[in-house]
Write an enzyme that holds these catalytic residues in place. Structure first.
Site, PDB file in Angstrom:
ATOM      1  CG  PHE A 196      16.448  -2.093  10.351  1.00  0.00           C
ATOM      2  CD1 PHE A 196      17.301  -1.247   9.652  1.00  0.00           C
ATOM      3  CD2 PHE A 196      15.113  -1.757  10.444  1.00  0.00           C
ATOM      4  CE1 PHE A 196      16.830  -0.096   9.045  1.00  0.00           C
ATOM      5  CE2 PHE A 196      14.623  -0.607   9.843  1.00  0.00           C
ATOM      6  CZ  PHE A 196      15.486   0.228   9.144  1.00  0.00           C
TER       7      PHE A 196
ATOM      8  CE  LYS B 196      -6.476   5.039  10.625  1.00  0.00           C
ATOM      9  NZ  LYS B 196      -7.555   5.054   9.603  1.00  0.00           N
TER      10      LYS B 196
ATOM     11  CE1 TYR C   1      -2.973   5.990   9.938  1.00  0.00           C
ATOM     12  CE2 TYR C   1      -2.058   4.295  11.370  1.00  0.00           C
ATOM     13  CZ  TYR C   1      -2.865   4.668  10.308  1.00  0.00           C
ATOM     14  OH  TYR C   1      -3.581   3.712   9.634  1.00  0.00           O
TER      15      TYR C   1
ATOM     16  CB  SER D 166      -4.459   1.722  12.794  1.00  0.00           C
ATOM     17  OG  SER D 166      -3.102   1.380  12.797  1.00  0.00           O
TER      18      SER D 166
ATOM     19  CE  LYS E 233       1.302   1.106   1.296  1.00  0.00           C
ATOM     20  NZ  LYS E 233       0.737  -0.099   1.935  1.00  0.00           N
TER      21      LYS E 233
END
Length: 197
Positions: free
Chosen positions: A95, A37, A33, A11, A72
């Site tokens: 945003f 990876k 995360y 990733s 998701k």
């Protein structure tokens, strides 16, 4: 087995908030995360020292999007979030400063074709899988606004996101191009306007 190829998903999260374009060999993961990876990348490299007949291909995916993300929830890509908002309320919420938030978005169909090309690559290493061209969240919102005659409305970014947010991801894909040759990626315009297969 000899002559086998293992292809696994790494990733862009391995780069954390390092400046773009992100280059392999320059990693700084900033969350669990990303660390997981990067740990896999290191494990694969170490494993090969004792198993030289196995080819291991690590693919660092950047921001993959495409059909089938509905399940998701909050983790679906901005493509689905913005389209859903445009259809349901006629207002796409982005945003503040989304004209300065860049991502290297890559269509899942391109990802599949690139993975297929790697089955025949006789190399072991890690590659960035992105388009090499970052686009802003606002560009995507505007495309959906135009398609569905919706409005784009800016909202404040939550405080808990401000310090951990990636503001610019873009893959250096020189290594990818040198391995599989030049590749024609689907643009965000083509995807939004129905060019996806």
């Amino acid at each position: 087995k000899d002559n086998s190829t293992l292809v696994y998903a790494s990733s862009a999260a391995t780069y954390g908030s390092l400046p773009s374009p992100q280059i392999i060999g320059n990693e700084l993961p900033e969350n669990p995360y990303g660390y997981s990876k990067y740990a896999m990348d290191c494990m694969a490299s170490n494993f090969l020292k004792d198993n030289p007949g196995l080819r291991v291909v690590g693919l660092r995916f950047f921001n993959v999007y495409g059909h089938g993300e509905e399940h998701k929830g909050d983790q679906m890509s901005v493509f689905h979030k913005f389209e859903k908002q445009a259809k349901e309320s006629g207002v796409i919420k982005v945003f503040e400063g989304s004209d300065k938030i860049y991502r290297d978005f890559i269509w899942v169909g391109d990802v599949c074709q690139i993975i297929e090309k790697f089955i025949d690559v006789d190399q072991t290493d890690v590659w960035n899988i992105g388009t090499g061209k970052a686009r802003t969240f606002l560009e995507i919102a505007n495309l959906y606004a135009k398609k569905y005659n919706a409005k784009v409305e800016e909202i404040p970014m939550p405080d808990e996101l401000k310090l951990q947010y990636q503001y610019f991801t873009e893959a250096n894909i020189d290594k990818l191009s040198n391995t599989i040759g030049e590749y024609k990626f689907m643009s965000i315009e083509e995807y939004v306007n129905g060019g996806q297969a």
